[in-house]
Write a protein that holds these residues in place. Structure first.
Motif, mmCIF file in Angstrom:
data_model
loop_
_atom_site.group_PDB
_atom_site.id
_atom_site.type_symbol
_atom_site.label_atom_id
_atom_site.label_comp_id
_atom_site.label_asym_id
_atom_site.label_seq_id
_atom_site.Cartn_x
_atom_site.Cartn_y
_atom_site.Cartn_z
ATOM 1 N N LYS A 166 43.378 62.522 30.248
ATOM 2 C CA LYS A 166 43.184 61.342 29.489
ATOM 3 C C LYS A 166 43.898 60.085 29.762
ATOM 4 C CE LYS A 166 42.458 60.074 24.686
ATOM 5 N NZ LYS A 166 43.350 58.915 24.445
ATOM 6 N N GLU A 167 45.210 60.319 30.161
ATOM 7 C CA GLU A 167 45.999 59.198 30.573
ATOM 8 C C GLU A 167 45.469 58.724 31.901
ATOM 9 O OE1 GLU A 167 50.665 58.557 31.961
ATOM 10 O OE2 GLU A 167 50.407 60.153 30.319
ATOM 11 N N ILE A 168 45.049 59.529 32.932
ATOM 12 C CA ILE A 168 44.536 59.009 33.990
ATOM 13 C C ILE A 168 43.459 58.223 33.845
ATOM 14 C CG2 ILE A 168 43.646 59.435 36.441
ATOM 15 C CD1 ILE A 168 45.197 61.906 36.592
ATOM 16 N N TRP A 169 42.553 58.656 32.995
ATOM 17 C CA TRP A 169 41.077 58.171 32.768
ATOM 18 C C TRP A 169 41.334 56.707 32.184
ATOM 19 C CZ3 TRP A 169 36.902 58.046 34.754
ATOM 20 C CH2 TRP A 169 35.660 57.692 33.930
ATOM 21 N N GLU A 170 42.443 56.488 31.345
ATOM 22 C CA GLU A 170 42.444 55.337 30.441
ATOM 23 C C GLU A 170 43.347 54.523 31.291
ATOM 24 O OE1 GLU A 170 44.360 56.571 26.957
ATOM 25 O OE2 GLU A 170 42.131 56.926 25.946
ATOM 26 N N THR A 171 43.687 54.606 32.623
ATOM 27 C CA THR A 171 44.569 53.977 33.468
ATOM 28 C C THR A 171 43.728 52.409 33.845
ATOM 29 O OG1 THR A 171 45.546 55.397 34.362
ATOM 30 C CG2 THR A 171 45.631 53.405 35.713
ATOM 31 N N ASP A 172 44.172 51.198 33.695
ATOM 32 C CA ASP A 172 43.586 50.076 34.083
ATOM 33 C C ASP A 172 43.501 49.586 35.250
ATOM 34 O OD1 ASP A 172 42.315 47.549 33.844
ATOM 35 O OD2 ASP A 172 44.127 46.447 32.966
ATOM 36 N N LEU A 173 42.365 49.860 36.008
ATOM 37 C CA LEU A 173 42.462 49.568 37.444
ATOM 38 C C LEU A 173 42.194 48.016 37.726
ATOM 39 C CD1 LEU A 173 40.444 52.552 39.319
ATOM 40 C CD2 LEU A 173 42.693 51.923 39.382
ATOM 41 N N SER A 174 41.755 47.258 36.818
ATOM 42 C CA SER A 174 41.308 45.553 37.074
ATOM 43 C C SER A 174 40.710 45.574 38.434
ATOM 44 C CB SER A 174 42.676 45.142 36.917
ATOM 45 O OG SER A 174 43.242 45.078 35.813
ATOM 46 N N CYS A 175 41.556 44.864 39.399
ATOM 47 C CA CYS A 175 40.892 44.798 41.021
ATOM 48 C C CYS A 175 41.280 45.807 41.571
ATOM 49 C CB CYS A 175 41.376 43.118 41.147
ATOM 50 S SG CYS A 175 40.801 42.048 40.184
ATOM 51 N N ASP A 176 42.043 46.873 41.294
ATOM 52 C CA ASP A 176 42.389 47.629 42.144
ATOM 53 C C ASP A 176 41.442 48.643 42.608
ATOM 54 O OD1 ASP A 176 45.133 47.083 42.410
ATOM 55 O OD2 ASP A 176 45.424 47.781 40.378
ATOM 56 N N LEU A 177 41.129 49.327 43.682
ATOM 57 C CA LEU A 177 40.421 50.246 44.494
ATOM 58 C C LEU A 177 40.621 51.471 43.852
ATOM 59 C CD1 LEU A 177 39.811 48.842 47.726
ATOM 60 C CD2 LEU A 177 38.186 48.458 45.688
ATOM 61 N N LEU A 178 41.898 51.823 43.690
ATOM 62 C CA LEU A 178 42.285 53.405 43.589
ATOM 63 C C LEU A 178 43.483 53.295 42.976
ATOM 64 C CD1 LEU A 178 42.323 54.677 47.265
ATOM 65 C CD2 LEU A 178 40.573 54.926 45.790
ATOM 66 N N ALA A 179 43.841 54.749 42.242
ATOM 67 C CA ALA A 179 45.122 55.017 41.675
ATOM 68 C C ALA A 179 45.567 56.282 41.982
ATOM 69 C CB ALA A 179 45.082 54.995 40.251
ATOM 70 N N GLY A 180 46.619 56.620 42.456
ATOM 71 C CA GLY A 180 46.929 57.967 43.052
ATOM 72 C C GLY A 180 48.416 58.039 42.826
ATOM 73 N N VAL A 181 49.015 59.116 43.200
ATOM 74 C CA VAL A 181 50.408 59.784 43.183
ATOM 75 C C VAL A 181 51.074 59.534 44.664
ATOM 76 C CG1 VAL A 181 52.013 61.485 42.913
ATOM 77 C CG2 VAL A 181 50.083 61.163 41.360
ATOM 78 N N LYS A 182 52.211 59.067 44.796
ATOM 79 C CA LYS A 182 52.797 58.890 46.063
ATOM 80 C C LYS A 182 53.186 60.326 46.527
ATOM 81 C CE LYS A 182 55.208 54.644 44.257
ATOM 82 N NZ LYS A 182 56.537 53.784 44.140
ATOM 83 N N GLY A 183 52.795 60.527 47.706
ATOM 84 C CA GLY A 183 53.019 61.798 48.351
ATOM 85 C C GLY A 183 54.452 62.132 48.858
ATOM 86 N N ALA A 184 54.698 63.140 49.089
ATOM 87 C CA ALA A 184 55.912 63.757 49.854
ATOM 88 C C ALA A 184 56.350 63.117 51.133
ATOM 89 C CB ALA A 184 56.060 65.357 49.487
ATOM 90 N N ASN A 185 55.431 62.807 51.904
ATOM 91 C CA ASN A 185 55.630 62.290 53.036
ATOM 92 C C ASN A 185 56.093 60.480 53.021
ATOM 93 O OD1 ASN A 185 53.017 61.226 52.351
ATOM 94 N ND2 ASN A 185 52.301 61.161 54.394
ATOM 95 N N ASN A 186 56.353 60.166 51.876
ATOM 96 C CA ASN A 186 57.180 59.078 51.802
ATOM 97 C C ASN A 186 58.590 59.186 51.870
ATOM 98 O OD1 ASN A 186 55.156 56.780 50.831
ATOM 99 N ND2 ASN A 186 54.557 58.457 49.242
#
Length: 307
Positions: free
Chosen positions: A119-139
Motif C-alpha cells: 500500500k505504501e508503494i502504491w500511494e507514492t506520488d510520482l508526479s513527473c517521475d517515470l519510476l520509483a525503486g530501491v537503490k541496489g547493492a551495486n551502489n
C-alpha cells in the motif's frame, strides 16, 4: 487512494512455480482485509495453458483480488541474454503498451517473497517521475568499481549512488506512454548490458526516478554488515536500514535461488512459507534441490551481486 492495487509480473514457463509462490505470498501477507490486488501476468503462450492453475492460487486466498493474463509481445525475442536470465526480463519495458488502460502499476520480479502490504508503494506520488525503486547493492563504492569496467561504463556516469534495482518498481505508465521510448528500448535490448533491462531503465530514466524505502526490496544475499554500508555511504539512513533488516516488506532473491538451493541466504524463510502452504509445497521436486551454504571467497562475491 483506494485499496485496489495494480501489480504486474512477467515470467516464462521456467519461472512459473516461483511466480505462484510470489503471487500467493502477495495475498497471504497483505495484512489488511480492505486491500485487494489486480494482478496482471504477462507470459508466453506455453504459460497461458496453466492460467487456471494460477488463478486458483488467487481465488483460494482472496476472492476480491483477481488475476488477468496477457500474451507476451515478441519485440524482445532477439534481446541480449546473460547469466541464464531469459528475454522475459525485458517484458516490463512494454507494460505501458500491454496494459494501455492502466496509468500506473507496481512491477515485481517473481524471485521475491512478500512479507507485507504494498500500500505504501502504491500511494507514492510520482508526479513527473517515470519510476520509483530501491537503490541496489551495486551502489556500494567497492562494487561500483566493477560497473566502471563494463564497456558501456560511460553511460553509467552520474548514476553512482542513484542506481535502482529493478526487481520492484512503481511505474508511471501514463508518463512512459507519453514519452514513447519503445524503439529506443528495443534497440538497447540487443546491446550487451550486463544487467539487461535494469541498466536500460537506469540509463534512460535518469533524473526521473524516485527512491523507495529499502524495506520494499531487500536483496536476500545481503548481510547485516551490508546494511551498515548503506548507512555509512549515505544511501539510506540508519532507521530505514534497521527496519528493513528486521521487517523486510519484500525479500528479493537476487543471485542464487532458494528453489534451486535451500542453503542460500534467507532461503529458509522462503521454504518455511512454501512448506506451510498445501498448494505450494508440492510444486517443487525436493530431491533435485541442493542444500549447500555458499561460504568463503564465493560467499563474499555473491553478497554483492547487484542483479
Amino acid at each position: 487512494m483506494n485499496s485496489r492495487i495494480e501489480i504486474a509480473f512477467c515470467f516464462d514457463e521456467k519461472m512459473m512455480y516461483p511466480a505462484c509462490v510470489a503471487i500467493a505470498s502477495l495475498l497471504d501477507y497483505k495484512n489488511d482485509e480492505k486491500i485487494h490486488y489486480n494482478i496482471s501476468c504477462i507470459c508466453p503462450e506455453e504459460v497461458l495453458a496453466y492460467k487456471e492453475e494460477l488463478k486458483s492460487f488467487v481465488r483460494k486466498r482472496d476472492k476480491e483480488s483477481n488475476v488477468s493474463f496477457f500474451r507476451a509481445p515478441e519485440q524482445f525475442e532477439h534481446a541480449f541474454e546473460i547469466r541464464g536470465v531469459t528475454v522475459s526480463t525485458y517484458l516490463r519495458l512494454l507494460l505501458h503498451r500491454v496494459l494501455p488502460q492502466k496509468d500506473r502499476i507496481i512491477y515485481a520480479d517473481v524471485d521475491v517473497l512478500f512479507q507485507d502490504s504494498l500500500k505504501e508503494i502504491w500511494e507514492t506520488d510520482l508526479s513527473c517521475d517515470l519510476l520509483a525503486g530501491v537503490k541496489g547493492a551495486n551502489n556500494f563504492k567497492s562494487t561500483w568499481q566493477v560497473c566502471k569496467s563494463y564497456s558501456y561504463a560511460n553511460e553509467l556516469d552520474g548514476l553512482e549512488g542513484k542506481y535502482i534495482n529493478a526487481g520492484i518498481l512503481l511505474m508511471n505508465l501514463k508518463a512512459i506512454r507519453e514519452w514513447n521510448p519503445d524503439e529506443q528500448w528495443i534497440q538497447m535490448s540487443q546491446k550487451n548490458y550486463h544487467y539487461q533491462d535494469q541498466d536500460i531503465l537506469n540509463i534512460t530514466c535518469r533524473g526521473r526516478i524516485k527512491f523507495l524505502d529499502i524495506r520494499y526490496n531487500v536483496q536476500a544475499h545481503l548481510e547485516k554488515k551490508d546494511f551498515k554500508d548503506y548507512v555509512n555511504e549515505g544511501l539510506y539512513d540508519r532507521g530505514q536500514c534497521d527496519n528493513a533488516w528486521e521487517y523486510p516488506a519484500v525479500l528479493h532473491y537476487t543471485g542464487q535461488k532458494p528453489w534451486n538451493n535451500r542453503g542460500v541466504n534467507k532461503g529458509k524463510i522462503w521454504w518455511q512459507y512454501v512448506e506451510s502452504q498445501s498448494d505450494l509445497k508440492e510444486l517443487f521436486d525436493k530431491s533435485k534441490i541442493q542444500n549447500r551454504k555458499t561460504t568463503g571467497i564465493m560467499g563474499k562475491i555473491n553478497r554483492h551481486l547487484p542483479f
